[in-house]
Each structure stands twice: as structure tokens, then as C-alpha cells.
Design an enzyme around this catalytic site. Sequence first.
Site, short mmCIF file in Angstrom:
data_model
loop_
_atom_site.label_atom_id
_atom_site.label_comp_id
_atom_site.label_asym_id
_atom_site.label_seq_id
_atom_site.Cartn_x
_atom_site.Cartn_y
_atom_site.Cartn_z
CG MET A 139 -36.64 -32.42 -5.25
SD MET A 139 -36.34 -30.88 -4.39
CE MET A 139 -38.01 -30.36 -4.06
CG ASP A 182 -35.76 -37.13 -7.03
OD1 ASP A 182 -34.74 -37.54 -7.58
OD2 ASP A 182 -36.36 -37.76 -6.16
CD GLU A 183 -30.67 -38.16 -5.45
OE1 GLU A 183 -30.85 -38.83 -4.45
OE2 GLU A 183 -29.80 -38.41 -6.30
NE ARG A 226 -39.09 -46.01 -5.95
CZ ARG A 226 -37.82 -46.06 -6.29
NH1 ARG A 226 -36.90 -46.17 -5.36
NH2 ARG A 226 -37.45 -46.03 -7.54
#
Length: 439
Positions: free
Chosen positions: A23, A125-126, A70
Amino acid sequence: MASARIHVSMQSKYDRVVLLVDMDCFFCQVEEKQHPEYRNRPLAVVQYNPWRGGGIIAVNYAARAKGVTRHMRGDEAKDLCPEIVLCQVPNIREKADTSKYRDAGKEVANVLQRFTKLLERASVDEAYLDITETVNHRMQQMQSGAFALQPQELVNTFAVGYPNIGDFVNKITNRFANPYMDDERFQMSYDQNDLPAVRQSDIRLLIGASVAGEVRAAVKKETGYECSAGIAHNKILAKLAAGMNKPNKQTILPLAETASFFDSLPVGKIKGLGGKFGEVVCETLGIKFMGQVVKFTEVELQRKFDEKNGTWLFNISRGIDMEAVTPRFYSKSIGCCKKFPGRNNITGLKTLQHWLGELSSEINDRLEKDFIENNRRAKQMVVQYVQDIDGEEVASSRSTALKDYDQESIVRFSLDLIKANTKTFLRPGSESALNNAIK
DNA sequence: CATGATGACGCT
DNA sequence: AGCGTCAT
């Protein structure tokens, strides 16, 4: 025994087609979906922390274009990009609570699940999808004329080593017209047993890309979220490919391109080599790129590292990874943690009890939810804590069996475990001051 | 002071 | 069982 083995369907190096679906800046997309007014604006997600605007854990592409990354503090992001939207991770029980993103991840996984039984969620998310069966089926249909690739489905598709997907498709088409044109090179480069799979590799990966396109379209249609994908013969290469074109794109890593691609690929880009071991590998071998590993024999690599890692490196450097996509939809463990950096170190018993209560409350809620949804109960609890001992961080963990449990007993268990395993839990002579601050 | 919060897995 | 590593 030996003769029976021949009849076992052997998992060969290039038989599988594996997708890694990733994602795009997922937490940001979750916030953008929830707050449509933020769409098309630079945005980052921060974990609440009053210190310098919080810590950034996700950055959308508009904000990345301004240099926001980040690791950064919210304040730094504001300096680089004054118009940035900073979304806070919800604070529940005085701590960051990422349930919202876990729920969104599950929503996506529910869509992915429809495309294969072999779905392995790698993180929130993966996910890896082994789509070999679907690809094989479509191969057969294609040969009988019942299925044809639709080029327009490949509009967001790239192939490593090719300037555009059209060139890759043309290459496949030409080989169809002249099936033996590559044979000499193939026979030089590959194991004889692998030749059938090698000859079909490109077309099967291309079919894999069309499946990936359908997967991603379904995710977008049903959840609103965009993702990127990698298409290859194994997990390591699929993961690598997925990162090459983002966001909202997908990338094939053709078998024949792996070697030249690895020649300039830094060792640390391979999953599992991004940390200390990767650095040791580079120093020990005196190399920087993945392709340089192939100069060493398997025995040499085993001698320099160990048997397991040596063989692993030997294979990975050739693009070979037999790791199965292990079906797993739900996490094996449920946990939460909180750090108390710097002056926030816990130094008193009351404070420790307070935070154990907060953490236990979250755990208890999530365990109850997990029981209702998945009909399972935790059997074991592990308490981990980091102490400040003479300025050093000392981590400890203790476990206990868990039969019946509730919030109160979770608190009691954890405090007891910490007490029982700390040399002098309280400062000598004190009723409430911890001997060593908990970080 | 200070990424933080999660999660998987390997080694011993 | 406890510790360390690696990843997002």
C-alpha cells in the site's frame, strides 16, 4: 526412495508467480479517505509526542516532493513545507493507538484474499500472493484461445531492464514467432532441468502482471486505496520489484534481467540484508553490490558466514529464493508498547502501575475483539521492559502462561513479573521509588 | 532527553 | 525460555 522422488511434483526455482502488494503511504491514505478535504495536499502522519511536533511515521507523495521524510519531527516538516497537513495517530488511553490502520489493512486483505488462498500478510500494509494457479490456468486458456491479454491493463506496468512495457511485450511476441532464438543463451545460462520454466518465464510474469492489475483495481474500487506491486518468481524479487516504481504502479522483474540488475543493486536493498548482517557481508567479501556475490562459491560463502547463511546468499545472489508464501491472514501475536524517553523515564511505582494499566487495557480490548472475530484465546503473555541501568539500556522479557484473563489480572501478572525479575525492584529503603528507571 | 509502535523469526 | 535482529 530415489525413484519415487521423481514423481513428486517438485517446487522448482521458476515455477511460481508471486506478487508483493504494498500500500502506498498507507497511513496517509487512511487519513485522506477519512478526511477528503485533505486530498491532493501534502500530508504526513505523526505519532503524538509534544516534543518538536511529534514523530513522522508516514508521508504522502506531495509531501515527499518537498523533502519531508520519516524519522523527521513534525516541526521540521512544517519548516520544509508550511502548508503540510499533520494528522495525529489517535491517542487512546494516553498512548498512540494504531487500530484504525490495522482495521484498514484488514479491509484491504479481505479483497486480496479473493484472488488466492496463498495470501501472506507481511505487515499491516503489505502482503504476498502466490498466484501460480491462476497464471497456469490462464496460460492454458491462452493456448486454447479462451483468454487473451489486454494491453490496456498494463498501462501502469513496468519491466525492469526495459524502457517501457511495450518493449517487453514485443520481445515476448517475437519469441513466440521464433521460439528457439534464445535457446543457445538459455542453455548456457540455466540448469537443463529449468529450461521449460525459463522459456515460459516472461509470458507467465506478464500474465501475473495482468492479475496484479486486476488485484490493484479491485482494491482501489472496493476500498479506495492505491497500492504498488511487484511481480516475480519469488518473494525476495517481488518485494524488490514492488519498490522500483511507485506510487500506484507495478513492476515485473524478468528472470533474464535479474543478473544485470543485481550488478548495480546495493546489498542492503535485499530483504534481510538491510542491517548489520548486510554490512558484515559487504565488509567480509569486500563488495557493495548484490551481483558481486556470485563470484564466490557456495562453500566459500558457507565458510565466511555459516552453512545456512552461505547457501542463502549463494542462492539469493542468483535470484533464487524458495521461501514459500505461507498463508496467514491473522497475526500470531497481539502486543502494545510505550516508550518513556529522556525525562519521561518511569521512576516511581505508581507511575509504573498506571502505565501497566493503560497497556493492559488496550491489550485486553484487542484480545476480546480478536476472540469475537477469530474465536481464539491467548495462551501466553510476554512482558518486556527496558531499564536504565548506569545509563545503559537493558532489555528484559519474562513470560507466563495465560489461562483465564482479564484486564486486572494482566496488570497483576505483568507487575509481578517485573518485580520478580528485577534485582532490587524498589530503591533500598523506599516504598515507591524504582531502583532503576524504566524507559 | 527523543522515532515509536508493532510484529515475525532466528539463535542459543 | 530469553535475547537479539530485521522489517514496516
